[in-house]
Design an enzyme around this catalytic site. Structure first.
Site, short mmCIF file in Angstrom:
data_model
loop_
_atom_site.label_atom_id
_atom_site.label_comp_id
_atom_site.label_asym_id
_atom_site.label_seq_id
_atom_site.Cartn_x
_atom_site.Cartn_y
_atom_site.Cartn_z
N GLU A 130 -5.36 -1.28 -10.40
CA GLU A 130 -5.20 -2.14 -9.21
C GLU A 130 -6.56 -2.63 -8.74
OE1 GLU A 130 -2.44 -0.69 -6.27
OE2 GLU A 130 -3.60 -1.64 -4.67
N HIS B 50 2.06 8.35 -4.27
CA HIS B 50 0.91 9.11 -4.76
C HIS B 50 1.36 10.57 -4.78
CE1 HIS B 50 -1.12 5.78 -2.55
NE2 HIS B 50 -2.09 5.89 -3.42
N ASP C 254 1.31 12.27 -1.46
CA ASP C 254 2.21 11.73 -0.43
C ASP C 254 3.45 12.59 -0.29
OD1 ASP C 254 0.55 9.51 -0.43
OD2 ASP C 254 1.94 8.23 -1.56
C1 XUL Z 1 -5.43 0.72 -1.26
C2 XUL Z 1 -4.23 0.53 -2.09
C3 XUL Z 1 -3.60 1.76 -2.63
C4 XUL Z 1 -3.04 1.61 -3.99
C5 XUL Z 1 -2.52 2.89 -4.61
O1 XUL Z 1 -6.01 -0.45 -0.79
O2 XUL Z 1 -3.77 -0.58 -2.26
O3 XUL Z 1 -2.61 2.16 -1.74
O4 XUL Z 1 -2.00 0.68 -4.01
O5 XUL Z 1 -3.44 3.89 -4.61
CO CO Z 2 -2.05 -1.28 -3.30
#
Ligand code: XUL
Ligand code: CO
Length: 438
Positions: free
Chosen positions: A232, A101, A104
């Site tokens: 996601e 991210h 990060d």
């Molecule tokens: C949270 C999650 C995140 C995503 C990226 O549950 O999985 O870490 O993968 O933002």
């Molecule tokens: Co994730």
């Protein structure tokens, strides 16, 4: 080298009889599996956030790890140190990819200007590290859920000023991903949902999310990013309800906003189980809908109802998921990211290595099992036979759109037979899987 892992030798493949816990027993990166090396099939990535950002805090207590590379606001030296540490880790472990991210990697920032400048600074630094180590970026993303400004959502926020901050983050994270040669870009809508429906305009928020995603896709094309964009799915946590609930819901959402050919999914097993699905269900659903992308491997705890993000260790589950991944054509731009964290008591840097070595071996083993299942595809043959009737006669006619309901009804009446029930052979097929899990 960062100096934190000097006591850990680069992890080597030694085979399954090795007694050394810091060697690979199954992950033999050059080994050919279905025409590609294991490294190319699995495309393994280590994530920044759980390994180099989280300090071991939980909702009841503070950090337990005491990592020296966690810096204060605008501390660029600490951000560089974290980069050194991360790339030293990747080099010793031998994984080809990483994921991050924006926040990060960079020095913590408050204002939009600081955000952009601190990110640009660390992207330069990361680019240098990638050049000297050969490590590649699987995907990048923007964290639009941790900062308090996002407590009511990012693009779904009732305040468009917050959505503008989110636009700033996505623009720069996407451009950074493009510049670093990332294979994909992920959007996880942690706070794109609601805590209570009582204060929420659900339709308005989904339109905001749809429009924001469209703008992201437009920007991708504008800058010439050739990688994929993946949503996601997760049903809840941190919010009570998230709009990107599961693969099926994401597909409906993409269809509604005309984005189904532009955006795919990044599937996470622990999110699948929170949504009441098996991991393999989500993988096969994405195959069926044509939106397969990437995987965030991890596991939940069957007794706990939240996202525990543990390292995967279930060989049967992973073998089955890998079978469906291969059946869908295997990874293209996607790969195997470990969205998993060591437990809070596992406070030594050595634990980061044990966790990843075990998980990489698990994936290697699952890949070989799944490849053997694909070669002698008993499950596939069974499915083909089970649906064979649909390629001829009235079945074919219906699927080609050449039969009306009345025609089909008359066909049935003419035959005047009740079709004989046929066994689904579930236990036999489960035995086939048990035999394949080695
Ligand atoms: C949270 C999650 C995140 C995503 C990226 O549950 O999985 O870490 O993968 O933002
Ligand atoms: Co994730």
């Amino acid at each position: 080298m960062s100096g934190y892992f000097d006591h850990i030798d680069p992890i080597k493949f030694e085979g399954k009889d090795s007694e050394n816990p810091l060697t690979f027993k199954y992950y033999d990166k050059g080994k050919n599996v279905l025409g590609k090396s294991m490294e190319e099939q699995l495309r393994i990535a280590v994530c920044y956030w759980h390994n180099f950002c989280w300090d071991g805090f939980d909702v009841f207590g503070g950090g337990t790890f005491n990592r020296p590379w966690h810096g204060a606001v605008n501390d660029r030296k600490a951000a560089e140190m974290k980069t050194d540490v991360a790339f030293d880790f990747f080099t010793r472990l031998g994984n080809p990819f990483f994921t991050f991210h924006d926040v990060d990697t960079m020095a913590a920032s408050e204002t939009p200007r600081e955000h952009v400048d601190n990110l640009a600074h660390i992207v330069d630094y990361i680019e240098g590290k990638m050049g000297s180590t050969g490590k590649k970026l699987l995907w990048g993303t923007a964290n639009m859920f941790s900062h308090p400004r996002y407590m009511s959502g990012a693009s779904t926020n009732p305040n468009p000023e917050v959505a503008a901050f989110a636009a700033l983050q996505v623009r720069h994270a996407l451009e950074a991903t493009h510049r670093l040669g990332g294979a994909g870009y992920v959007l996880w809508g942690g706070r794109e949902g609601y805590d209570t429906i009582l204060n929420t305009k659900v339709g308005q928020e989904m339109d905001q999310l749809g429009r924001f995603l469209t703008m992201t896709v437009e920007h991708k094309h504008k800058i010439g990013f050739k990688g994929d964009i993946w949503i996601e799915p997760k049903p809840h946590e941190p919010t009570k309800h998230q709009y990107d609930r599961d693969v099926g819901t994401v597909y409906g959402f993409l269809k509604a906003y005309g984005l189904e050919n532009e955006v795919g999914v990044n599937i996470e097993p622990n999110h699948a189980t929170l949504a009441g699905h098996s991991f393999e269900h989500e993988v096969e659903m994405a195959n069926a809908l044509g939106i397969s992308g990437s995987i965030d491997f991890n596991r939940g705890d069957p007794q706990n109802g939240w996202d525990t993000d543990q390292f995967p260790n279930d060989l049967r589950e992973t073998t089955l998921a890998m079978y469906y991944i291969l059946k869908g054509g295997g990874f293209k731009n996607g790969g195997s990211n470990f969205d998993a964290k060591v437990r809070r008591q596992s406070r030594d840097v050595d634990d980061l290595f044990y966790a990843h070595v075990g998980a990489m071996d698990l994936l290697a083993r699952a890949l070989e099992n799944a490849a053997a299942m694909i070669k002698k595809d008993t499950l596939g043959d069974f499915r083909e036979q089970r649906y064979a009737g649909w390629s001829t006669g009235m079945g074919r006619k219906m699927m080609d759109g050449k039969a009306s309901l009345a025609e089909m009804a008359d066909y049935c009446l003419e035959k005047n037979e009740s079709p004989a029930p046929v066994s689904g052979r579930q236990e036999y097929l489960e035995n086939v899987v048990t035999q394949a899990v080695k």
